[in-house]
Enzyme design. Structure first.
Site, PDB file in Angstrom:
ATOM      1  N   LYS A  53       1.005  -1.244   0.134  1.00 51.78           N
ATOM      2  CA  LYS A  53      -0.083  -0.098   0.001  1.00 51.78           C
ATOM      3  C   LYS A  53       1.060   1.251  -0.034  1.00 51.78           C
ATOM      4  CE  LYS A  53      -1.490   1.074   3.955  1.00 51.78           C
ATOM      5  NZ  LYS A  53      -0.909   2.417   4.382  1.00 51.78           N
ATOM      6  N   THR A  54       2.031   1.496   0.919  1.00 52.77           N
ATOM      7  CA  THR A  54       2.534   2.463   1.072  1.00 52.77           C
ATOM      8  C   THR A  54       3.414   2.897  -0.417  1.00 52.77           C
ATOM      9  OG1 THR A  54       2.793   2.055   3.408  1.00 52.77           O
ATOM     10  CG2 THR A  54       4.371   3.930   2.478  1.00 52.77           C
ATOM     11  N   ASP A 240      -4.707   8.077   2.646  1.00 56.74           N
ATOM     12  CA  ASP A 240      -4.065   6.949   2.950  1.00 56.74           C
ATOM     13  C   ASP A 240      -4.917   6.542   4.372  1.00 56.74           C
ATOM     14  OD1 ASP A 240      -2.664   4.949   3.745  1.00 56.74           O
ATOM     15  OD2 ASP A 240      -1.056   5.945   4.987  1.00 56.74           O
ATOM     16  N   GLU A 241      -5.241   5.135   4.456  1.00 56.98           N
ATOM     17  CA  GLU A 241      -5.960   4.366   5.522  1.00 56.98           C
ATOM     18  C   GLU A 241      -7.439   5.006   5.456  1.00 56.98           C
ATOM     19  OE1 GLU A 241      -4.842   2.139   6.865  1.00 56.98           O
ATOM     20  OE2 GLU A 241      -2.803   2.202   7.418  1.00 56.98           O
ATOM     21  N   GLN A 271     -10.105  -4.201   7.323  1.00 57.66           N
ATOM     22  CA  GLN A 271      -9.073  -3.681   8.435  1.00 57.66           C
ATOM     23  C   GLN A 271      -9.491  -2.488   9.283  1.00 57.66           C
ATOM     24  OE1 GLN A 271      -4.814  -4.388   8.394  1.00 57.66           O
ATOM     25  NE2 GLN A 271      -5.085  -4.443   5.932  1.00 57.66           N
ATOM     26  N   ARG A 617      -0.990 -10.338  10.565  1.00 58.10           N
ATOM     27  CA  ARG A 617       0.207  -9.458  10.860  1.00 58.10           C
ATOM     28  C   ARG A 617       1.582 -10.704  10.860  1.00 58.10           C
ATOM     29  NH1 ARG A 617      -0.574  -5.462   9.811  1.00 58.10           N
ATOM     30  NH2 ARG A 617      -2.422  -6.452   8.731  1.00 58.10           N
TER      31      ARG A 617
END
Length: 767
Positions: A53-54, A240-241, A271, A617
């Site tokens: 994503k980043t 973002d997010e 998420q 994770r």
């Protein structure tokens, strides 16, 4: 001022570029490339866990600049944390080969503050306004309550501030709060206080964090020319997010995007786990309705986890109805199935987890790459105790270690002064906690006498109750507290210390203080205090316990950097580890009952998203554990595995439970290797185990065992057929009792000492 850099004045300077402007695109996969190169129009990038994503977000920003679609000041990129904003700036600068190019990249609050300072007068402020933190906000509300002679106990300032901030998160000014909500919130007094609070903020030229966006919304509504200015300036918006945005952030973004309509939101609906702090998953779910002709790009290739971990996580989250849908995949080969481990109780869960961590470390896995994730903060205590016993260094992420937490220190201070009357530090900490009206003047008087006569503060306080140096009301309160301590001290010899500890915390008002608090952290703090009472059970008396705590607090070597990570599932979002232990997957703990009570189906789906976050994770190994019995709030509870375990796809999990602990829908065979213990073959709910799986069997599962009860099975491993209502039985933990009712493999039993309990039939012996 905000932490954002100023715009460059030399707008006519050509934009410097790398020699090969397409080289940065070659590292992207097909869908990442699509997300980067789809420049015009609204774009939603559904970025699953570990899908880069980043990289997509920063590369997209750099691509817009390198291709000349816009200059720095024509792009607005918003994040949720300063760390994310800094990382984005650094990555873009690296791609561009230019240092110091910042533009409009920052958090929602930082961008909001920057806009607001340029137009502060339009909302009744000056450009140099102060931004108040949470403590300052509460202090201001206290002042307003005092001005009206309103009792803080009836209207707690922190609770009122929470109500006000929730309204701001929804984009509501005092004028737009509904009549229904205004007449019920805060006992009906919060709305009037909200209006007065906002006016007071203007009087002192201040804003709180909620105002930074709320005032922008007011500004854009009342000053359309200013809105048009920013709509024209920002040709491209990057967010973002997006799944974590609240209503105010959503409205703010929608207004700014109406100019060029080039908004790209990156997020993962699977998420979205922060509804308790205002996040609205609906913001991302309705993106295509909000923005016509939107392009949706799904990033599904995961670069983090093994195939079994991804398949298990995908199979679990697929049970949610409120999602846009995607399936993670990877070309990573190999990897173990997700292990599901059933244990007898929480102590055993911590023991086998600790043993496995030692085993991993012996195989040269860094402790930094190991994490234990829990649903509630109080669960870390047993793992902390076990790791300390093993000498394994650890850190608690997102908060202090268990015995360093504020509420634990407070409670222990009560125990210390009860056990040791001369403990001045403990006395000073709790003499006015909960608040008893013993102000600074009273404490100074006590201090002065204690120093002058070289006596403990408690002794000085007792002497002052017999004189007129302090006011009568304070004197009576102080005398009552000292009498309580003497009474509790007298009961130390006759009362079981865990019971006395609970009595102390109840009678002093400390438990009630957290029970009546409406602060977001109050339920968790109360859970931690109850877990402390559980911890006392393991010690012979107060003195042994307090000595243990002192040694634990001394056992933190800050020079060690390689440590196991303990944290809650909420705190783990955005992190990754080679090995992840997911503890406490039981009904009544996870999904969390409070979430289900408050939010119903929506709460259940958020809890499932939290489970999905936990699983994803893990890079190489994921282990889920559940306990058949657990002490919660100081009471033993029998538990069944979380429904989330049943929702995991069978082909990707490896059940490693003692017989009788797991009654799932599947049939399981003997696993290839153990989890710190020898394992037993079992099918469905049948089979009984002993000595943690050291079993002798015959005749299709006739099992004999010991340790947790000398149990004998019957053909095919079924439970004693003679167990029936009214029968007297023995249970290793709860002792003797009588069966009240039966329900398959579960029994309700009236125990002679422990009261009514629901237990697994596998751990009951007829007598």
């Amino acid at each position: 001022m905000s932490d954002l850099p100023d715009l460059n004045d030399d707008a006519n300077q050509p934009l410097a570029r790398p020699a090969n402007t397409s080289a940065y695109l070659k590292t992207l996969n097909e869908t990442q490339l699509q997300a980067v190169e789809t420049i015009d129009g609204p774009v939603l990038v559904l970025a699953g866990a570990g899908t880069g994503k980043t990289r997509v977000l920063t590369t997209r920003l750099a691509h817009i600049l390198l291709q000349g679609h816009a200059r720095h000041w024509e792009i607005l990129a918003v994040t949720f944390t300063n760390k994310a904003a800094s990382e984005m700036k650094n990555r873009v600068a690296s791609l561009l080969g230019i240092a110091g190019e910042g533009g409009w990249v920052g958090t929602f609050h930082a961008i909001g503050a920057r806009i607001l300072r340029s137009h502060a007068e339009c909302v009744g402020l000056k450009s140099n306004f102060t931004i108040l933190d949470a403590d300052d906000q509460v202090r201001l509300i206290k002042q307003l309550l005092e001005n009206h002679d309103i009792d803080e106990k009836k209207f707690p300032p922190r609770a009122l501030n929470g109500i006000i901030q929730r309204w701001k998160d929804k984009g509501l000014t005092p004028e737009t709060v509904s009549d229904a909500e205004g007449t019920t919130a805060g006992g009906g007094g919060a709305l009037g206080l909200y209006a007065e609070y906002q006016q007071r903020l203007r009087d002192i030229n201040a804003a709180d964090f909620g105002d930074l966006l709320l005032h922008c919304l007011t500004l854009f509504k009342d000053e359309p020319e200013i809105l048009k200015k920013y709509q024209a300036q920002f040709k491209y918006l990057l967010v973002d997010e997006y799944q974590d945005t609240n209503v105010a952030q959503y409205l703010w973004l929608r207004l700014l995007a109406q100019g060029h309509k080039n908004i790209c939101c990156v997020g993962d609906d699977d998420q979205s786990i922060y509804s308790w702090r205002g996040a609205e998953v609906e913001n991302i779910l309705r993106f295509e309705k909000d923005f016509e002709n939107a392009t949706v790009v799904r990033l599904e290739r995961n670069y983090r986890s093994t195939p079994h971990i991804l398949a298990a996580a995908s199979g679990l989250i697929d049970h949610n109805e409120g999602r846009l849908g995607k399936t993670l995949w990877t070309d990573i080969n190999g990897g173990d199935k997700v292990r599901v481990v059933g244990v007898w109780d929480g102590e055993e869960e911590a023991r086998v987890t600790g043993d496995e961590i030692e085993s991993l470390h012996a195989k040269r896995q860094n402790l930094n790459q190991i994490a234990v994730l829990v649903r509630a903060g109080f669960q870390t205590r047993e793992f902390e105790e076990r790791l300390i016993t093993l000498g394994v260094p650890y850190r608690v992420i997102g908060g202090p270690r268990f015995y360093e937490r504020q509420e634990i220190r407070d409670a222990i201070a009560y125990f210390r002064i009860t056990a040791q009357p001369e403990d001045d530090l403990a006395f000073e900490r709790i003499v006015n906690l909960p608040k008893r009206g013993l102000g600074p003047a009273t404490l100074q008087t006590i201090h002065r006498l204690a120093r002058a006569e070289r006596i403990p503060m408690a002794v000085a306080a007792r002497r002052l109750t017999e004189t007129d140096e302090i006011k009568p009301k304070a004197k009576a309160t102080l005398a009552g507290l000292l009498d309580d301590f003497e009474r509790w001290r007298d009961e130390m010899g006759s009362m079981h210390h865990p019971e006395l500890a609970e009595k102390i915390l109840n009678e002093c008002g400390y438990i009630a203080m957290w029970q009546t608090s409406t602060a977001l952290e109050a339920p968790g703090r109360l859970d931690n205090v109850r877990e402390l009472l559980v911890a006392l059970e393991d010690f012979e008396n107060f003195q042994n316990f307090l000595e243990h705590v002192s040694l634990v607090m001394e056992n933190d070597d800050s020079t060690v950097t390689d440590k196991v990570n303990l944290m809650t599932l909420h705190g783990a979002k955005g992190l990754e580890f080679d090995s992840v232990f997911l503890a406490g997957w039981e009904e009544g703990l996870f999904p969390h009952p409070r979430t289900l009570d408050d939010s119903g189906l929506a709460g259940l789906e958020e809890e499932r998203r939290l489970a999905y976050v936990g699983l994803t994770r893990a890079k190489k190994m994921a282990t889920i554990s559940f306990a058949a019995n657990r002490r919660i709030h100081g009471k033993w509870q029998s538990a069944v595995p979380s429904r989330f375990i049943d929702e995991l796809p069978q082909d990707h999990i490896d059940i490693r439970s003692k017989p009788g602990l797991y009654g799932g829908r599947q049939t399981f065979d003997r696993p290839s290797s153990g989890f710190g213990e020898r394992q037993a073959t079992f099918r469905g709910t049948h089979g009984q185990g002993a000595d943690h799986g050291n079993i002798q069997g015959a005749d299709h599962g006739n099992i004999q065992g010991a340790d947790h009860g000398n149990i004998q099975g019957a053909d095919h491993g079924t439970n004693e057929p003679s167990l029936q209502t009214g029968q007297r039985i023995f249970h290793q933990k709860f002792g003797y009792g009588k069966i009240l009712s039966t329900d398959g493999g579960k029994l309700e039993i009236a125990f002679e000492k422990a009261g009514n309990k629901k237990v697994m039939a596998s751990f009951v012996e007829a007598v």
